[in-house]
Scaffold this motif. Sequence first.
Motif, mmCIF file in Angstrom:
data_model
loop_
_atom_site.group_PDB
_atom_site.id
_atom_site.type_symbol
_atom_site.label_atom_id
_atom_site.label_comp_id
_atom_site.label_asym_id
_atom_site.label_seq_id
_atom_site.Cartn_x
_atom_site.Cartn_y
_atom_site.Cartn_z
ATOM 1 N N ARG A 1 -3.345 9.631 6.631
ATOM 2 C CA ARG A 1 -4.751 9.578 7.037
ATOM 3 C C ARG A 1 -5.131 8.144 6.730
ATOM 4 O O ARG A 1 -6.381 7.914 7.053
ATOM 5 C CB ARG A 1 -5.472 10.558 6.269
ATOM 6 C CG ARG A 1 -5.198 11.968 6.624
ATOM 7 C CD ARG A 1 -6.079 12.968 5.783
ATOM 8 N NE ARG A 1 -6.078 14.254 6.298
ATOM 9 C CZ ARG A 1 -6.922 15.007 6.802
ATOM 10 N NH1 ARG A 1 -7.993 14.346 7.318
ATOM 11 N NH2 ARG A 1 -6.720 16.359 7.411
ATOM 12 N N ALA A 2 -4.401 7.204 6.348
ATOM 13 C CA ALA A 2 -4.784 5.762 5.910
ATOM 14 C C ALA A 2 -4.142 4.833 6.713
ATOM 15 O O ALA A 2 -2.927 4.884 6.921
ATOM 16 C CB ALA A 2 -4.578 5.565 4.508
ATOM 17 N N ALA B 1 0.812 -1.215 -0.121
ATOM 18 C CA ALA B 1 -0.031 0.067 -0.089
ATOM 19 C C ALA B 1 1.006 1.337 -0.204
ATOM 20 O O ALA B 1 0.607 2.185 -0.668
ATOM 21 C CB ALA B 1 -0.973 0.105 1.289
ATOM 22 N N ALA B 2 1.984 1.408 0.759
ATOM 23 C CA ALA B 2 2.731 2.427 0.770
ATOM 24 C C ALA B 2 3.522 2.510 -0.440
ATOM 25 O O ALA B 2 3.561 3.614 -1.126
ATOM 26 C CB ALA B 2 3.897 2.240 1.904
ATOM 27 N N ASP B 3 3.978 1.402 -1.177
ATOM 28 C CA ASP B 3 4.712 1.648 -2.302
ATOM 29 C C ASP B 3 3.820 2.131 -3.548
ATOM 30 O O ASP B 3 4.254 2.911 -4.313
ATOM 31 C CB ASP B 3 5.398 0.332 -2.464
ATOM 32 C CG ASP B 3 6.051 0.163 -3.778
ATOM 33 O OD1 ASP B 3 7.135 1.111 -3.883
ATOM 34 O OD2 ASP B 3 6.045 -0.497 -4.870
ATOM 35 N N ALA B 4 2.551 1.700 -3.392
ATOM 36 C CA ALA B 4 1.726 1.945 -4.494
ATOM 37 C C ALA B 4 1.411 3.530 -4.212
ATOM 38 O O ALA B 4 1.357 4.311 -5.172
ATOM 39 C CB ALA B 4 0.374 1.473 -4.383
ATOM 40 N N LYS C 1 0.038 4.562 7.416
ATOM 41 C CA LYS C 1 0.266 5.709 8.446
ATOM 42 C C LYS C 1 1.796 5.230 9.245
ATOM 43 O O LYS C 1 2.587 6.067 9.209
ATOM 44 C CB LYS C 1 -0.672 5.459 9.443
ATOM 45 C CG LYS C 1 -0.685 6.749 10.696
ATOM 46 C CD LYS C 1 -1.667 6.658 11.418
ATOM 47 C CE LYS C 1 -1.579 7.918 12.466
ATOM 48 N NZ LYS C 1 -2.618 8.067 13.348
ATOM 49 N N ALA C 2 2.050 3.756 9.224
ATOM 50 C CA ALA C 2 3.429 3.638 9.825
ATOM 51 C C ALA C 2 4.451 3.918 8.745
ATOM 52 O O ALA C 2 5.584 4.083 9.283
ATOM 53 C CB ALA C 2 3.219 2.002 9.854
ATOM 54 N N GLN C 3 4.150 3.988 7.578
ATOM 55 C CA GLN C 3 5.394 4.493 6.764
ATOM 56 C C GLN C 3 4.901 5.838 6.222
ATOM 57 O O GLN C 3 5.807 6.120 5.175
ATOM 58 C CB GLN C 3 5.157 3.651 5.354
ATOM 59 C CG GLN C 3 5.470 2.104 5.284
ATOM 60 C CD GLN C 3 4.415 1.222 6.098
ATOM 61 O OE1 GLN C 3 3.273 1.551 5.812
ATOM 62 N NE2 GLN C 3 4.737 0.604 6.973
#
Length: 448
Positions: free
Chosen positions: A107-108, A72-75, A112-114
Motif C-alpha cells: 500500500r505504500a 524504506a523496504a529495509d525499514a 510497493k516494488a519490493q
Amino acid sequence: MLSLPTPLWRQLQAAASVLAAVRRGESATPALARVPSELRPAAQALSFHVLRNLGRAEALRKQLAKRPPPPAADALLCTALALAWQEEGAPYPPFTLVDQAVEAAKRAPETKAQQAFINACLRRFLREREALVAATDKDPVARWNHPKWWIERLKKDHPRAWEQILEANNAAAPMTLRVNTRRVAVADMQARLEAAGIATTPVGQFGLILERPLPVGEIPGFGEGWVSVQDAGAQLAAALVVGSAAPNPPYEILDACAAPGGKTAHIAELADTRLLALDVDPARCERIHQNLERLGLKAQVQAADAGEPATWWNGQSFDAILLDAPCTASGIVRRHPDVRWLRRESDVAQLAAQQARLLDALWPLLKAGGRLVYCTCSVFKAEGDERIAAFLAHNIGAVLRPGPGHLLPRNGAKPGGVPDNEAGDHDGFYYAVLEKGALEAPARPADA
C-alpha cells in the motif's frame, strides 16, 4: 459515530517510518511528531519495541538477504522481524505481523516494488524461524541489541554489571512521579492517587512509581502542581545541591544546563533560594518557564551558554551549582531506545571535552566552601569517574564529597528506599559532589 480501529498495516508503516528516520540520524521524538495523531500512540509503542530489538532484526535480515533492499523496504522488513522474532512478548502473533507487513508494503509507493521480496523474506522467516534465530545467537549485537562498541565499553567500565545494564536498557521504563512536598506529603499524595484507582509504589524520598503509565491529564493534581514526571534517579540531584538542610536566604544557586526544568523546579521545591536557570536554547528556556508556572515556583531563567560566563555572569558568586552536563544519555536508554543507535563511539570523547569545558568555566564562579554537583545521565566512566578524576587532578582546591557516583539503571522498585546501585527502579546517572576549599579565591567577572 464510533471510530474504527486503525489497521495494523498502517501502524507498521508508521513504525517503519520512525526506524527509517533513526537510521538517517534523526531522534525518534521528531519522527513520531510527524506521525498522524490518531496513529501516534500505536506507532510509538511499536517503534520502541522495534528499537529495543533492532540488533536481532538486522542480524535476521542478513540471514534472509545478504544485500539490503532500499531503505524504506529495509525499514519495514526489519520492523516486522523485530516485532515477530520472539513469540513471547510479541505485540501480535507472528503470522499476523507478517501478513500485515506485506499489506503495508503493497500500500505504500516507496515499498510497493519490493512487496514480493518482503513477502518472500518474511514467509521464509516463518518457516525457518527457530533455525534463523539460533544462527544469530552468537552475534553480540543480536543478543544484546546494542552496537558492538557500546557493549565493549560497558564490559570495560562495568565488568561485573555490564549484562545487568544491557538487560535494564532493553526493558520499558516505568512512569515515576516526583511529589511537590511544598504542596502535599508523599504519603498523602499516594493516598489521593489510590482513592482515584491509581496504584503506586514509593521510591526514594520524593517518588511514586505508577503501576501503569497514564496521560498526565489523568493524574489527579498534576495540573495543580502537586506532582511532576521525573525518574527516581534524577530526583537525587536537587537534594545533593541543597544539602541536608534547606538553606536560609539569601542563597545563590545556579542550574547551569537547566532545560526542560525538572531539576530546577525540584530545587525550588526544596528551598527558598535565588535561583538562576540557564540553557543555551531560548525555546527550551520556555519549557523551564512552563514547568515553574505549573508548580507555582519562581526562578530567573536566562538563555545563555553556561560555558561562557563573560556573556551572562554578574560577578555574584554562587553558594551551589548544578551542572547537569550534556552527555551521551547512555543511562536513559530504556526511556529513549533510539539513543543507542544514534550515538557513535567518537561522541563519547567529544562530549567529555564539553563536560570538561563546562566544569572549568563554572568552578571559579563558586564561593569558597560552596558545592558543585556534577551530573550526567550516562553510565560511561569517561563521562563520570574519569571526568571527575581529571578535574580533581588539576584543581587542588576541590574536594570530592561522598555521593552516589555511578548509579546504574535498574528495574524493580525498592519500596521507600533511596535509588542506589543495589536496588530500586531508576535510570542510569552519575553524580559527584565537589566542594571548594575555603582558601581558594573566587573569580572576578573580568576573569570569567
